[in-house]
Design a protein around this motif. Structure first.
Motif, PDB file in Angstrom:
ATOM      1  N   SER A 287      21.716  19.754  45.710  1.00 50.51           N
ATOM      2  CA  SER A 287      20.603  18.965  44.871  1.00 50.51           C
ATOM      3  C   SER A 287      19.649  20.306  44.381  1.00 50.51           C
ATOM      4  O   SER A 287      19.045  20.246  43.133  1.00 50.51           O
ATOM      5  N   ALA A 288      19.495  21.304  45.106  1.00 48.86           N
ATOM      6  CA  ALA A 288      18.413  22.329  44.491  1.00 48.86           C
ATOM      7  C   ALA A 288      18.887  23.135  43.421  1.00 48.86           C
ATOM      8  O   ALA A 288      18.458  23.375  42.333  1.00 48.86           O
ATOM      9  N   GLU A 290      21.332  21.793  41.407  1.00 52.98           N
ATOM     10  CA  GLU A 290      21.378  21.055  40.131  1.00 52.98           C
ATOM     11  C   GLU A 290      20.072  20.941  39.514  1.00 52.98           C
ATOM     12  O   GLU A 290      19.775  20.833  38.454  1.00 52.98           O
ATOM     13  N   ASN A 291      19.010  20.705  40.263  1.00 56.79           N
ATOM     14  CA  ASN A 291      17.555  20.648  39.676  1.00 56.79           C
ATOM     15  C   ASN A 291      17.219  21.780  38.924  1.00 56.79           C
ATOM     16  O   ASN A 291      16.655  21.946  37.935  1.00 56.79           O
ATOM     17  N   HIS A 294      19.201  21.909  35.561  1.00 56.50           N
ATOM     18  CA  HIS A 294      18.517  20.695  34.836  1.00 56.50           C
ATOM     19  C   HIS A 294      17.095  21.355  34.179  1.00 56.50           C
ATOM     20  O   HIS A 294      17.022  21.257  32.954  1.00 56.50           O
ATOM     21  N   MET A 295      16.362  22.155  34.977  1.00 58.31           N
ATOM     22  CA  MET A 295      15.355  22.685  34.631  1.00 58.31           C
ATOM     23  C   MET A 295      15.475  23.812  33.324  1.00 58.31           C
ATOM     24  O   MET A 295      14.672  23.546  32.532  1.00 58.31           O
ATOM     25  N   HIS A 300      12.422  23.418  30.686  1.00 62.91           N
ATOM     26  CA  HIS A 300      11.308  23.016  31.423  1.00 62.91           C
ATOM     27  C   HIS A 300      10.561  24.166  31.987  1.00 62.91           C
ATOM     28  O   HIS A 300      10.435  24.004  33.369  1.00 62.91           O
ATOM     29  N   ASN A 326       7.848  25.700  38.815  1.00 61.18           N
ATOM     30  CA  ASN A 326       9.173  26.039  39.152  1.00 61.18           C
ATOM     31  C   ASN A 326       9.291  27.251  40.251  1.00 61.18           C
ATOM     32  O   ASN A 326       8.492  28.289  40.030  1.00 61.18           O
TER      33      ASN A 326
END
Length: 343
Positions: A287-288, A290-291, A294-295, A300, A326
């Protein structure tokens, strides 16, 4: 979505000690990827087709380099190398297994010998050995890509490198900018934050010469632009460093330093897992991780080089975080600006 491309850093050791190489400030270097890690990676690749053997070290000095080639030869292999270790045996193995090979050439004999500490004439002999092996095998692979890191110190050598690339029957010439790691090195950069008509004109002349030879040419930017695009993220690539750690890119593969438009910056290694703890797919879908992807993909994150507040900002001193919250931060990355080139 599964990853589609794998960067495999077989080693972070190197047989050369080049001037201004950014590995000079990267800590705890000199390790080969453990054979047990290699076997786990090779056995877990599934349908992944594209493999890049590269990183901060020289892949061909890994003790199991020939074994790795044999294991991966049915996939699309790109090798980034300094070309100094090529002999007849290696040339034959490269022709049999490798699709593309990227070799660094910094200029003519005097410049190359000084920067690399290796004999330019021997490098040319090595690359001619490769071409002879291709003719003997009746193959046109590996396709040869010549890469030159350009700065004020070797700009006058670019024309010569175009000639050499053509003489070696290279397919592509890549001109990438110097990524300085000390304040002293930063005096040698060619790129600027604003319009750089002189370098742009020079690049146009180089492009014309290369095209007359039939060479494809890839040029990095000569000034800061708004566009940001991370090749590692956009091409769904996983990077595994020499210690078997899953990292997002070359920049975050090791601890080190860099200088961005005169600002000294500490780079902190970013790890999203380790080979042996989970499958490659499970590591990719963390998950980390993936995040983070995505960022970066959605942009972002802030743009430090053209921020009005950069001179008084503490965030720009390292990559641990930014003003968007971030962690880590890509806000100063010159790779995503195509100022520094990655395959």
């Amino acid at each position: 979505m599964p990853f589609e491309k794998l960067y495999l850093e077989l080693t972070d050791a190197c047989n050369l000690n080049c001037e201004m190489c950014y590995r000079k400030t990267w800590g705890n270097l000199g390790s080969h990827m453990d054979v047990s890690v290699l076997k786990q990676v090779v056995g877990d690749l599934g349908t992944i087709r594209e493999i890049i053997l590269g990183g901060i070290g020289e892949p061909t000095i890994h003790p199991e380099f020939y074994w790795v080639l044999e294991q991966l030869k049915d996939r699309e292999i790109t090798l980034t190398t300094n070309g100094t270790t090529i002999d007849e045996r290696m040339a034959e193995a490269l022709v049999e297994c490798v699709d593309k090979m990227v070799v660094s050439v910094d200029g003519s004999q005097l410049i190359y010998d000084r920067i690399r500490g290796f004999e330019y004439n021997q490098l040319i002999k090595n690359l001619n050995l490769l071409n002879q092996a291709k003719v003997k095998a009746g193959k046109n692979t590996p396709h040869l890509l010549i890469q030159m890191v350009i700065s004020k110190d070797n700009l006058e050598e670019v024309s010569h490198v175009v000639d050499i690339a053509a003489q070696l029957h290279a397919d592509t010439l890549i001109l990438s900018n110097l990524l300085p790691v000390t304040i002293e090195d930063s005096d040698s950069i060619l790129y600027t934050q604003y319009d750089n008509s002189e370098i742009k004109s020079f690049f146009n002349k180089v492009r014309s010469k290369a095209l007359r030879y039939g060479l494809e040419i890839k040029l990095t930017e000569s000034k800061l632009k708004t566009d940001r695009r991370c090749n590692f993220i956009e091409k769904s690539a996983m990077v595994i460093n020499a210690r078997g750690e899953v990292v997002p890119c070359y920049r975050f593969a090791h601890h080190g330093t860099e200088v961005v438009f005169g600002r000294f910056k500490t780079i902190e290694k970013v790890v999203f897992g380790k080979i042996g703890t989970q499958s490659l797919d499970a590591l990719w879908n963390d998950s980390a991780y993936e995040n983070f992807r995505h960022m970066v993909h959605k942009n972002h994150y802030p743009s430090c080089p053209d921020c009005d507040l950069v001179d008084g900002c503490d965030f720009v001193r390292n990559t641990s975080g930014d003003c968007y919250g971030n962690t880590p931060s890509c806000a100063d990355c010159l790779w995503s600006r195509n100022i520094v080139y990655c395959i």
